[in-house]
Write a protein that holds these residues in place. Structure first.
Motif, PDB file in Angstrom:
ATOM      1  N   ALA A   1       0.769  -1.217  -0.037  1.00  0.00           N
ATOM      2  CA  ALA A   1      -0.041  -0.139  -0.167  1.00  0.00           C
ATOM      3  C   ALA A   1       0.938   1.307   0.184  1.00  0.00           C
ATOM      4  N   ALA A   2       1.954   1.180   0.293  1.00  0.00           N
ATOM      5  CA  ALA A   2       2.817   2.403   0.822  1.00  0.00           C
ATOM      6  C   ALA A   2       4.212   2.424   0.076  1.00  0.00           C
ATOM      7  N   CYS A   3       4.773   1.416  -0.436  1.00  0.00           N
ATOM      8  CA  CYS A   3       6.245   1.240  -1.043  1.00  0.00           C
ATOM      9  C   CYS A   3       6.016   2.388  -2.398  1.00  0.00           C
ATOM     10  N   PRO A   4       6.908   3.365  -2.406  1.00  0.00           N
ATOM     11  CA  PRO A   4       6.894   4.260  -3.812  1.00  0.00           C
ATOM     12  C   PRO A   4       7.598   3.550  -4.679  1.00  0.00           C
ATOM     13  N   GLY A   5       7.919   2.562  -4.683  1.00  0.00           N
ATOM     14  CA  GLY A   5       8.409   1.589  -5.895  1.00  0.00           C
ATOM     15  C   GLY A   5       7.206   0.736  -6.555  1.00  0.00           C
ATOM     16  N   ILE A   6       6.153   0.775  -5.747  1.00  0.00           N
ATOM     17  CA  ILE A   6       5.037   0.099  -6.175  1.00  0.00           C
ATOM     18  C   ILE A   6       3.638   1.155  -6.506  1.00  0.00           C
ATOM     19  N   ARG A   7       3.629   2.041  -5.671  1.00  0.00           N
ATOM     20  CA  ARG A   7       2.537   3.144  -5.939  1.00  0.00           C
ATOM     21  C   ARG A   7       2.894   4.531  -5.360  1.00  0.00           C
ATOM     22  N   VAL A   8       2.396   5.398  -5.974  1.00  0.00           N
ATOM     23  CA  VAL A   8       2.327   6.837  -5.344  1.00  0.00           C
ATOM     24  C   VAL A   8       1.047   7.354  -5.769  1.00  0.00           C
ATOM     25  N   ASP A   9       0.373   8.073  -4.825  1.00  0.00           N
ATOM     26  CA  ASP A   9      -0.990   8.667  -5.050  1.00  0.00           C
ATOM     27  C   ASP A   9      -0.930  10.156  -4.812  1.00  0.00           C
ATOM     28  N   ALA A  10      -1.196  11.012  -6.053  1.00  0.00           N
ATOM     29  CA  ALA A  10      -1.571  12.412  -5.806  1.00  0.00           C
ATOM     30  C   ALA A  10      -2.464  12.695  -4.390  1.00  0.00           C
ATOM     31  N   GLN A  11      -2.156  13.775  -3.567  1.00  0.00           N
ATOM     32  CA  GLN A  11      -2.611  14.304  -2.533  1.00  0.00           C
ATOM     33  C   GLN A  11      -3.745  15.222  -3.106  1.00  0.00           C
ATOM     34  N   ARG A  12      -5.034  15.024  -2.072  1.00  0.00           N
ATOM     35  CA  ARG A  12      -5.788  16.266  -2.126  1.00  0.00           C
ATOM     36  C   ARG A  12      -6.464  16.569  -0.749  1.00  0.00           C
ATOM     37  N   PRO A  13      -5.706  17.242  -0.102  1.00  0.00           N
ATOM     38  CA  PRO A  13      -6.006  17.284   1.291  1.00  0.00           C
ATOM     39  C   PRO A  13      -6.911  18.270   1.580  1.00  0.00           C
ATOM     40  N   ALA A  14      -7.680  18.146   2.946  1.00  0.00           N
ATOM     41  CA  ALA A  14      -9.041  19.161   2.720  1.00  0.00           C
ATOM     42  C   ALA A  14      -8.630  20.334   2.847  1.00  0.00           C
ATOM     43  N   GLY A  15      -9.375  21.393   2.011  1.00  0.00           N
ATOM     44  CA  GLY A  15      -9.111  22.659   1.783  1.00  0.00           C
ATOM     45  C   GLY A  15      -8.046  23.337   0.983  1.00  0.00           C
ATOM     46  N   ALA A  16      -7.284  22.205   0.402  1.00  0.00           N
ATOM     47  CA  ALA A  16      -6.203  22.692  -0.529  1.00  0.00           C
ATOM     48  C   ALA A  16      -6.633  22.712  -1.957  1.00  0.00           C
ATOM     49  N   ARG A  17      -6.176  23.746  -2.647  1.00  0.00           N
ATOM     50  CA  ARG A  17      -6.376  23.703  -4.228  1.00  0.00           C
ATOM     51  C   ARG A  17      -5.161  23.076  -5.006  1.00  0.00           C
ATOM     52  N   ARG A  18      -5.413  22.493  -5.867  1.00  0.00           N
ATOM     53  CA  ARG A  18      -4.403  21.617  -6.603  1.00  0.00           C
ATOM     54  C   ARG A  18      -3.571  22.643  -7.743  1.00  0.00           C
ATOM     55  N   HIS A  19      -2.377  22.498  -7.691  1.00  0.00           N
ATOM     56  CA  HIS A  19      -1.502  23.205  -8.781  1.00  0.00           C
ATOM     57  C   HIS A  19      -1.069  22.056  -9.648  1.00  0.00           C
ATOM     58  N   ALA A  20      -1.077  22.307 -11.036  1.00  0.00           N
ATOM     59  CA  ALA A  20      -0.936  21.362 -11.962  1.00  0.00           C
ATOM     60  C   ALA A  20       0.325  20.640 -11.793  1.00  0.00           C
ATOM     61  N   THR A  21       1.382  21.457 -11.374  1.00  0.00           N
ATOM     62  CA  THR A  21       2.911  20.814 -11.239  1.00  0.00           C
ATOM     63  C   THR A  21       3.333  20.924  -9.921  1.00  0.00           C
ATOM     64  N   LEU A  22       2.701  21.682  -9.030  1.00  0.00           N
ATOM     65  CA  LEU A  22       3.444  21.692  -7.685  1.00  0.00           C
ATOM     66  C   LEU A  22       2.327  21.129  -6.526  1.00  0.00           C
ATOM     67  N   GLY A  23       1.522  20.542  -7.198  1.00  0.00           N
ATOM     68  CA  GLY A  23       0.629  19.654  -5.960  1.00  0.00           C
ATOM     69  C   GLY A  23      -0.407  20.708  -5.041  1.00  0.00           C
ATOM     70  N   PRO A  24      -0.878  19.899  -4.162  1.00  0.00           N
ATOM     71  CA  PRO A  24      -1.854  20.531  -3.143  1.00  0.00           C
ATOM     72  C   PRO A  24      -1.256  21.885  -2.539  1.00  0.00           C
ATOM     73  N   ILE A  25      -2.039  22.948  -2.597  1.00  0.00           N
ATOM     74  CA  ILE A  25      -1.699  24.319  -1.951  1.00  0.00           C
ATOM     75  C   ILE A  25      -2.619  24.919  -1.132  1.00  0.00           C
ATOM     76  N   LEU A  26      -2.346  25.029   0.116  1.00  0.00           N
ATOM     77  CA  LEU A  26      -3.213  25.734   1.187  1.00  0.00           C
ATOM     78  C   LEU A  26      -2.675  27.242   1.452  1.00  0.00           C
ATOM     79  N   GLN A  27      -1.647  27.462   1.516  1.00  0.00           N
ATOM     80  CA  GLN A  27      -0.786  28.963   1.547  1.00  0.00           C
ATOM     81  C   GLN A  27       0.748  28.760   1.412  1.00  0.00           C
ATOM     82  N   VAL A  28       1.061  29.506   0.691  1.00  0.00           N
ATOM     83  CA  VAL A  28       2.437  29.928   0.259  1.00  0.00           C
ATOM     84  C   VAL A  28       3.330  31.041   0.657  1.00  0.00           C
ATOM     85  N   TRP A  29       4.352  30.854   1.433  1.00  0.00           N
ATOM     86  CA  TRP A  29       5.336  31.888   1.660  1.00  0.00           C
ATOM     87  C   TRP A  29       6.698  32.123   1.344  1.00  0.00           C
ATOM     88  N   GLN A  30       7.412  33.254   0.980  1.00  0.00           N
ATOM     89  CA  GLN A  30       8.753  33.189   1.090  1.00  0.00           C
ATOM     90  C   GLN A  30       9.229  33.307   2.188  1.00  0.00           C
TER      91      GLN A  30
END
Length: 399
Positions: free
Chosen positions: A53-82
């Motif tokens: 279920a978890a070995c990254p040599g077998i599978r990796v699932d894209a994440q969609r955590p609660a409240g986050a929007r998904r950026h096409a190449t940078l993944g789920p985003i809730l807030q970003v800072w420098q």
């Protein structure tokens, strides 16, 4: 596990050794961290289920955590800072802004985490990189700076415990995020997961060759070695036993020696941006019009992406406590200075298809919309497919 290793889909994360204490992670002849049998297996059917279920040599699932929007190449985003570490010593020691080092020290000192799993130079041979438990500010500072070398931090005891914090490569973080609870046990929270943008894990042999190329023989003991840090972007530096140093630029060390030596699984990685983490750190480069970095030395600045509510809370509390200095950042500004991550994800479908056509196996990558990303770039995708097919086919014929 053997099938994952034989197919070159092993990332060296160490999850298998966490689930089976009869395994240890050791360097293979190619210089990558791989599982080796050192004692009788302690794995049962449930361990095998959890591994699948978890070995990254077998599978990796894209994440969609609660409240986050998904950026096409940078993944789920809730807030970003420098961001950067407010403490100048921590900022100087880190590879960019010292943000992960600052968070590690704060979590350990306040007791918010029973331990922080990280990595540092081995004390007996700084050419090597080892996973460590961090429980003080001093230990966090000793672990500051990127290590472009194999580590297997999932194998550290307690790495999956809910009261730990874990700083690791995206594949390691993905494994811990996906790891299910043992059968019959109530669901548990993963540790606090912190990651970083990753371009792949180079062979240890590449580090050894780079050191030798700087005039330090392989049999000579060295006092210290760092890949980056001690200023931004930092230089690859070897401290010899007599205290003298030899070094080379980051551009040369990564671009000429380390980058070309990354393991195969990293070349088909769908997630170099740590999207399974609660918080991900990245270099916030100054860049030219093409998006390529300007390496003029200066104070380091990180980008921090909160991907979960838990991660956002951590960054905001650290800023309020004066641990981090933060300011809002537009995610597209970060994407603009990360051409490698964009290109890899846009062309990954071609690399995966080319591998399969050449007779290779690839992990299952779900939810990354790889075909949708490839569709507007069919010519580039086909070139990637063709080149991958030729290289993988040649390797199979000569193996």
């Amino acid at each position: 596990m053997d099938r994952v290793v034989r197919s070159e889909n092993c990332t060296g994360c160490g999850l298998c050794a966490l689930l089976d204490t009869g395994l240890d992670m050791t360097l293979d002849p190619a210089g990558f961290s791989r599982p080796a049998r050192i004692g009788p297996s302690t794995a049962d059917d449930d361990a095998a289920r959890r591994f699948r279920a978890a070995c990254p040599g077998i599978r990796v699932d894209a994440q969609r955590p609660a409240g986050a929007r998904r950026h096409a190449t940078l993944g789920p985003i809730l807030q970003v800072w420098q961001a950067w570490a407010t403490d100048p010593a921590v900022r100087f020691a880190g590879s960019s802004g010292g943000t992960l080092t600052a968070l590690a020290a704060w979590l350990a000192e306040t007791g918010e985490a029973a331990q922080v799993i990280g990595a540092r130079a081995a004390s007996d041979n700084p050419r090597r990189t080892v996973s460590v438990r961090i429980q003080s500010r001093e230990e966090a500072l000793a672990s500051a700076g990127s290590r472009y070398a194999p580590t297997s931090s999932c194998a550290v005891g307690g790495a999956a415990d809910a009261d730990s914090a874990f700083i690791g490569k995206p594949c390691e973080v993905s494994a811990l995020r996906a790891l299910p609870s043992p059968k019959g046990s109530p669901p548990t929270e993963p540790p606090l997961l912190l990651s970083f943008f990753c371009a792949g894990t180079p062979s240890q042999n590449a580090t050894d060759s780079l050191v030798e190329g700087l005039g330090v023989p392989r049999d000579e003991a060295v006092r210290d070695l760092w890949f980056r840090g001690h200023g931004w972007p930092g230089r690859f530096t070897v401290v010899r036993a007599d205290g003298t140093t030899v070094d080379t630029s980051y551009e040369n060390s990564w671009g000429t020696s380390l980058g070309p030596a990354v393991q195969w699984r990293c070349k088909i990685c769908p997630d170099g941006v740590g999207e399974s983490a609660d918080v991900t750190a990245a270099d916030l480069w100054r860049a030219d019009d093409r998006g390529y970095p300007d390496f003029t030395p200066g104070p380091g600045v990180s980008a921090l992406i909160a991907r979960t509510i838990r991660g956002r809370d951590l960054v905001l509390r650290a800023a309020a406590a004066g641990i981090l200095t933060v300011a809002p950042l537009d995610i597209d500004e970060l994407a603009a200075v990360q051409p490698l991550q964009r290109t890899r994800r846009h062309t990954l479908a071609g690399r995966l298809v080319g591998t399969r056509l050449a007779g290779g196996r690839v992990p299952r990558f779900r939810g990354f919309a790889l075909l949708r990303l490839a569709a507007p770039r069919l010519r580039e995708t086909f070139r990637t497919l063709r080149g991958t097919y030729r290289r993988r086919r040649a390797l199979r014929l000569h193996s």
